[in-house]
Design a protein around this motif. Structure first.
Motif, PDB file in Angstrom:
ATOM      1  N   CYS A  27       1.500   8.589 -12.529  1.00 61.10           N
ATOM      2  CA  CYS A  27       1.564   8.908 -11.098  1.00 61.10           C
ATOM      3  C   CYS A  27       0.620  10.052 -10.712  1.00 61.10           C
ATOM      4  O   CYS A  27      -0.186   9.894  -9.789  1.00 61.10           O
ATOM      5  N   PRO A  28       0.691  11.211 -11.393  1.00 58.57           N
ATOM      6  CA  PRO A  28      -0.213  12.305 -11.019  1.00 58.57           C
ATOM      7  C   PRO A  28      -1.687  11.930 -11.184  1.00 58.57           C
ATOM      8  O   PRO A  28      -2.530  12.339 -10.377  1.00 58.57           O
ATOM      9  N   ALA A  29      -2.003  11.147 -12.211  1.00 63.67           N
ATOM     10  CA  ALA A  29      -3.390  10.727 -12.410  1.00 63.67           C
ATOM     11  C   ALA A  29      -3.849   9.842 -11.250  1.00 63.67           C
ATOM     12  O   ALA A  29      -4.973   9.986 -10.752  1.00 63.67           O
ATOM     13  N   ASP A  30      -2.987   8.932 -10.821  1.00 65.71           N
ATOM     14  CA  ASP A  30      -3.321   8.063  -9.693  1.00 65.71           C
ATOM     15  C   ASP A  30      -3.481   8.874  -8.407  1.00 65.71           C
ATOM     16  O   ASP A  30      -4.415   8.644  -7.630  1.00 65.71           O
ATOM     17  N   MET A  31      -2.593   9.833  -8.183  1.00 65.45           N
ATOM     18  CA  MET A  31      -2.688  10.660  -6.978  1.00 65.45           C
ATOM     19  C   MET A  31      -3.978  11.477  -6.989  1.00 65.45           C
ATOM     20  O   MET A  31      -4.628  11.631  -5.948  1.00 65.45           O
ATOM     21  N   ASP A  48      -7.099   2.556   8.335  1.00 64.96           N
ATOM     22  CA  ASP A  48      -6.933   2.310   6.901  1.00 64.96           C
ATOM     23  C   ASP A  48      -6.789   3.616   6.132  1.00 64.96           C
ATOM     24  O   ASP A  48      -6.006   3.702   5.191  1.00 64.96           O
ATOM     25  N   LEU A  49      -7.527   4.641   6.535  1.00 65.81           N
ATOM     26  CA  LEU A  49      -7.393   5.944   5.882  1.00 65.81           C
ATOM     27  C   LEU A  49      -5.990   6.505   6.099  1.00 65.81           C
ATOM     28  O   LEU A  49      -5.385   7.055   5.176  1.00 65.81           O
ATOM     29  N   ALA A  50      -5.459   6.338   7.298  1.00 66.54           N
ATOM     30  CA  ALA A  50      -4.095   6.789   7.576  1.00 66.54           C
ATOM     31  C   ALA A  50      -3.100   6.034   6.699  1.00 66.54           C
ATOM     32  O   ALA A  50      -2.147   6.624   6.183  1.00 66.54           O
ATOM     33  N   THR A  51      -3.321   4.738   6.495  1.00 69.81           N
ATOM     34  CA  THR A  51      -2.455   3.944   5.624  1.00 69.81           C
ATOM     35  C   THR A  51      -2.517   4.465   4.194  1.00 69.81           C
ATOM     36  O   THR A  51      -1.489   4.617   3.531  1.00 69.81           O
ATOM     37  N   VAL A  52      -3.728   4.744   3.719  1.00 74.02           N
ATOM     38  CA  VAL A  52      -3.892   5.298   2.363  1.00 74.02           C
ATOM     39  C   VAL A  52      -3.130   6.611   2.233  1.00 74.02           C
ATOM     40  O   VAL A  52      -2.425   6.841   1.246  1.00 74.02           O
ATOM     41  N   GLN A  53      -3.255   7.466   3.221  1.00 74.96           N
ATOM     42  CA  GLN A  53      -2.576   8.761   3.174  1.00 74.96           C
ATOM     43  C   GLN A  53      -1.056   8.599   3.196  1.00 74.96           C
ATOM     44  O   GLN A  53      -0.339   9.329   2.501  1.00 74.96           O
ATOM     45  N   GLU A  54      -0.568   7.633   3.965  1.00 71.85           N
ATOM     46  CA  GLU A  54       0.872   7.359   3.994  1.00 71.85           C
ATOM     47  C   GLU A  54       1.349   6.820   2.641  1.00 71.85           C
ATOM     48  O   GLU A  54       2.407   7.229   2.147  1.00 71.85           O
ATOM     49  N   LEU A  55       0.575   5.908   2.054  1.00 64.87           N
ATOM     50  CA  LEU A  55       0.937   5.363   0.746  1.00 64.87           C
ATOM     51  C   LEU A  55       0.916   6.458  -0.317  1.00 64.87           C
ATOM     52  O   LEU A  55       1.790   6.519  -1.176  1.00 64.87           O
ATOM     53  N   ARG A  56      -0.063   7.330  -0.246  1.00 66.28           N
ATOM     54  CA  ARG A  56      -0.162   8.430  -1.208  1.00 66.28           C
ATOM     55  C   ARG A  56       1.062   9.350  -1.090  1.00 66.28           C
ATOM     56  O   ARG A  56       1.661   9.748  -2.079  1.00 66.28           O
ATOM     57  N   GLU A  58       4.005   8.537   0.137  1.00 63.25           N
ATOM     58  CA  GLU A  58       5.176   7.785  -0.328  1.00 63.25           C
ATOM     59  C   GLU A  58       5.208   7.745  -1.853  1.00 63.25           C
ATOM     60  O   GLU A  58       6.265   7.902  -2.469  1.00 63.25           O
ATOM     61  N   GLY A  59       4.042   7.556  -2.475  1.00 66.94           N
ATOM     62  CA  GLY A  59       3.958   7.577  -3.939  1.00 66.94           C
ATOM     63  C   GLY A  59       4.402   8.912  -4.504  1.00 66.94           C
ATOM     64  O   GLY A  59       5.111   8.965  -5.507  1.00 66.94           O
ATOM     65  N   GLN A  60       3.986   9.997  -3.869  1.00 70.29           N
ATOM     66  CA  GLN A  60       4.395  11.344  -4.299  1.00 70.29           C
ATOM     67  C   GLN A  60       5.908  11.497  -4.192  1.00 70.29           C
ATOM     68  O   GLN A  60       6.556  12.000  -5.111  1.00 70.29           O
ATOM     69  N   GLY A  66      11.795  10.414  -9.108  1.00 73.99           N
ATOM     70  CA  GLY A  66      12.026   9.796 -10.415  1.00 73.99           C
ATOM     71  C   GLY A  66      11.812   8.296 -10.468  1.00 73.99           C
ATOM     72  O   GLY A  66      12.004   7.680 -11.508  1.00 73.99           O
ATOM     73  N   ASP A  67      11.400   7.686  -9.349  1.00 75.03           N
ATOM     74  CA  ASP A  67      11.170   6.237  -9.325  1.00 75.03           C
ATOM     75  C   ASP A  67       9.698   5.973  -9.616  1.00 75.03           C
ATOM     76  O   ASP A  67       8.902   5.656  -8.731  1.00 75.03           O
ATOM     77  N   HIS A  68       9.333   6.115 -10.876  1.00 79.41           N
ATOM     78  CA  HIS A  68       7.928   6.071 -11.261  1.00 79.41           C
ATOM     79  C   HIS A  68       7.319   4.673 -11.162  1.00 79.41           C
ATOM     80  O   HIS A  68       6.157   4.537 -10.795  1.00 79.41           O
ATOM     81  N   ALA A  69       8.094   3.661 -11.446  1.00 74.06           N
ATOM     82  CA  ALA A  69       7.566   2.298 -11.347  1.00 74.06           C
ATOM     83  C   ALA A  69       7.179   1.983  -9.902  1.00 74.06           C
ATOM     84  O   ALA A  69       6.097   1.426  -9.650  1.00 74.06           O
ATOM     85  N   SER A  70       8.015   2.343  -8.956  1.00 70.02           N
ATOM     86  CA  SER A  70       7.699   2.112  -7.542  1.00 70.02           C
ATOM     87  C   SER A  70       6.530   2.981  -7.100  1.00 70.02           C
ATOM     88  O   SER A  70       5.675   2.547  -6.324  1.00 70.02           O
ATOM     89  N   SER A  71       6.494   4.206  -7.594  1.00 69.57           N
ATOM     90  CA  SER A  71       5.388   5.105  -7.271  1.00 69.57           C
ATOM     91  C   SER A  71       4.062   4.519  -7.730  1.00 69.57           C
ATOM     92  O   SER A  71       3.083   4.496  -6.974  1.00 69.57           O
TER      93      SER A  71
END
Length: 85
Positions: A27-31, A48-56, A58-60, A66-71
């Motif tokens: 997760c941290p490597a992907d972020m 699209d940039l706003a979507t990326v930022q929202e996904l990022r 949410e991943g964080q 602790g839900d690393h698979a979903s992240s």
């Protein structure tokens, strides 16, 4: 429960426990990859940039919870939009 079923259940539980730290480290490597791509500049539209930022974000949040698979899955979508691996 038969002995074979018990062994398979135990093996499945062990594999899940072993996979969790690996995903937690991804997760941290992907972020970091997402952050670097954003800082370097992108040709994405503002939407699209706003979507990326929202996904990022949410991943964080999923990682922190602790839900690393979903992240990892959410961050993969952000990386896909950015065109990075």
């Amino acid at each position: 429960m038969t002995p074979k079923t018990a062994k398979l259940s135990t093996l499945a539980a062990v594999l899940c426990l072993l996979a969790s730290p690996a995903l937690a480290g991804q997760c941290p490597a992907d972020m970091a990859k997402i952050d670097a791509a954003i800082v370097a500049g992108t040709s994405l539209s503002d939407a699209d940039l706003a979507t990326v930022q929202e996904l990022r974000a949410e991943g964080q949040s999923l990682h922190d919870g602790g839900d690393h698979a979903s992240s990892v899955a959410i961050l993969a979508e952000a990386k896909r939009l950015l065109g990075i691996e």
